[in-house]
Design a protein around this motif. Sequence first.
Motif, PDB file in Angstrom:
ATOM      1  N   SER A 108       1.570  -7.334   9.913  1.00  0.00           N
ATOM      2  CA  SER A 108       2.041  -8.672   9.554  1.00  0.00           C
ATOM      3  C   SER A 108       0.850  -9.485   9.064  1.00  0.00           C
ATOM      4  CB  SER A 108       2.679  -9.355  10.765  1.00  0.00           C
ATOM      5  OG  SER A 108       3.135 -10.650  10.422  1.00  0.00           O
ATOM      6  N   HIS A 109       1.107 -10.406   8.151  1.00  0.00           N
ATOM      7  CA  HIS A 109       0.013 -11.226   7.632  1.00  0.00           C
ATOM      8  C   HIS A 109      -0.314 -12.350   8.608  1.00  0.00           C
ATOM      9  CE1 HIS A 109       3.434 -13.778   6.519  1.00  0.00           C
ATOM     10  NE2 HIS A 109       2.578 -14.767   6.398  1.00  0.00           N
ATOM     11  N   LEU A 116      -7.171  -9.918  11.855  1.00  0.00           N
ATOM     12  CA  LEU A 116      -6.917  -8.826  10.918  1.00  0.00           C
ATOM     13  C   LEU A 116      -7.387  -7.477  11.465  1.00  0.00           C
ATOM     14  CD1 LEU A 116      -7.933 -10.624   7.597  1.00  0.00           C
ATOM     15  CD2 LEU A 116      -5.625  -9.908   8.253  1.00  0.00           C
ATOM     16  N   THR A 176      -5.601  -4.126  10.725  1.00  0.00           N
ATOM     17  CA  THR A 176      -5.647  -3.551   9.377  1.00  0.00           C
ATOM     18  C   THR A 176      -6.889  -2.694   9.167  1.00  0.00           C
ATOM     19  OG1 THR A 176      -6.837  -5.446   8.416  1.00  0.00           O
ATOM     20  CG2 THR A 176      -4.431  -5.572   8.483  1.00  0.00           C
ATOM     21  N   ILE A 225      -8.453 -14.621   3.126  1.00  0.00           N
ATOM     22  CA  ILE A 225      -7.392 -13.664   3.446  1.00  0.00           C
ATOM     23  C   ILE A 225      -6.840 -13.033   2.169  1.00  0.00           C
ATOM     24  CG2 ILE A 225      -5.081 -13.392   4.439  1.00  0.00           C
ATOM     25  CD1 ILE A 225      -5.849 -15.707   6.384  1.00  0.00           C
ATOM     26  N   TYR A 256      -7.135  -8.814   0.991  1.00  0.00           N
ATOM     27  CA  TYR A 256      -6.091  -7.898   0.552  1.00  0.00           C
ATOM     28  C   TYR A 256      -6.325  -7.384  -0.876  1.00  0.00           C
ATOM     29  CZ  TYR A 256      -3.273  -9.151   4.632  1.00  0.00           C
ATOM     30  OH  TYR A 256      -2.807  -9.327   5.916  1.00  0.00           O
ATOM     31  N   PHE A 273       3.826 -15.244   0.698  1.00  0.00           N
ATOM     32  CA  PHE A 273       4.078 -14.287   1.773  1.00  0.00           C
ATOM     33  C   PHE A 273       5.529 -14.297   2.254  1.00  0.00           C
ATOM     34  CE2 PHE A 273      -0.562 -13.986   2.218  1.00  0.00           C
ATOM     35  CZ  PHE A 273      -0.685 -12.611   2.403  1.00  0.00           C
ATOM     36  N   GLU A 280       6.995 -10.922   1.828  1.00  0.00           N
ATOM     37  CA  GLU A 280       6.495  -9.792   2.616  1.00  0.00           C
ATOM     38  C   GLU A 280       7.601  -9.014   3.321  1.00  0.00           C
ATOM     39  OE1 GLU A 280       3.283  -9.115   6.209  1.00  0.00           O
ATOM     40  OE2 GLU A 280       4.743 -10.739   6.358  1.00  0.00           O
TER      41      GLU A 280
END
Length: 205
Positions: free
Chosen positions: A19-20, A44, A47, A87, A91, A130, A133
Amino acid sequence: MKTNEERLQDMLDCLGALSHVKSREIPGIDLYMDQVTTFMDEHLKDTRRHPEDKVLTKTMINNYAKNNLLPPPVKKKYSKDHMLMLIFIYYFKSLLSFNDIEELFRPITSRHFTGKDSPLSLEDIYTEGFTLEKGEMGNLMKDVTAKFARSRKTFQDVPVDEEDKNYLQLFSFICELSFDVYLKTQMIEMIADQLREENPPQRKK
C-alpha cells in the motif's frame, strides 16, 4: 524447492500486502533530513528487496536536488510537499532516468509545489493519483495470474524432464513479465520525449 504455483501465490500475497503512504500519515510540519530518511525507511520498509536496504539516504536526497528532481529545502527543512515528491521519485526511479523524471514532474513542481499560486495543491495531486491504486492492483493480480496460466502451456511437448520443464515454464513467465515492463517503460519514455519537445526546459545560465 518451491513449485511455480507457490511462487505465484507468494507474488500475489506480496502484492496484496502493498500500500502507498497516505498523505495524512506525512507530518504537517517541516522536517530535517534525518527525520525525512527515518520517516521514509519506516513507511516504505515493506517495499525493500532486502532488509538491510535503505529506502532513502542523505546522498540520494542531495542527488535528487542536484538533478532538479526535488526543489531545495528551506533553511535545511523539508516540507510535506518535499515528502510527497520524494515518494513519487522513489517509485519512478526504478524505471526511469533522472532526466525523464525531471521532465515528467517539471509542470508539477513549477505550478503546484509549496507556495505556488494554484487552487490545486501537490497533496491534492498525490491523493488523486493514488485513487487509481486499488483498482489497478486488482487488475494487476488478474493480469499476472493470466500470464502465469499462459506460461504453463509452454514447453508441453519437449523431451526434457519435469524439473527442467518447470523451470522453462517459469522462465517463460519471467519473460512475459519483463516484456510487459519493457513496453510500459517505453511508453512513459515516449511521453517524456514528447513533453520535452513541446516545451523545452530553460537551462540555467
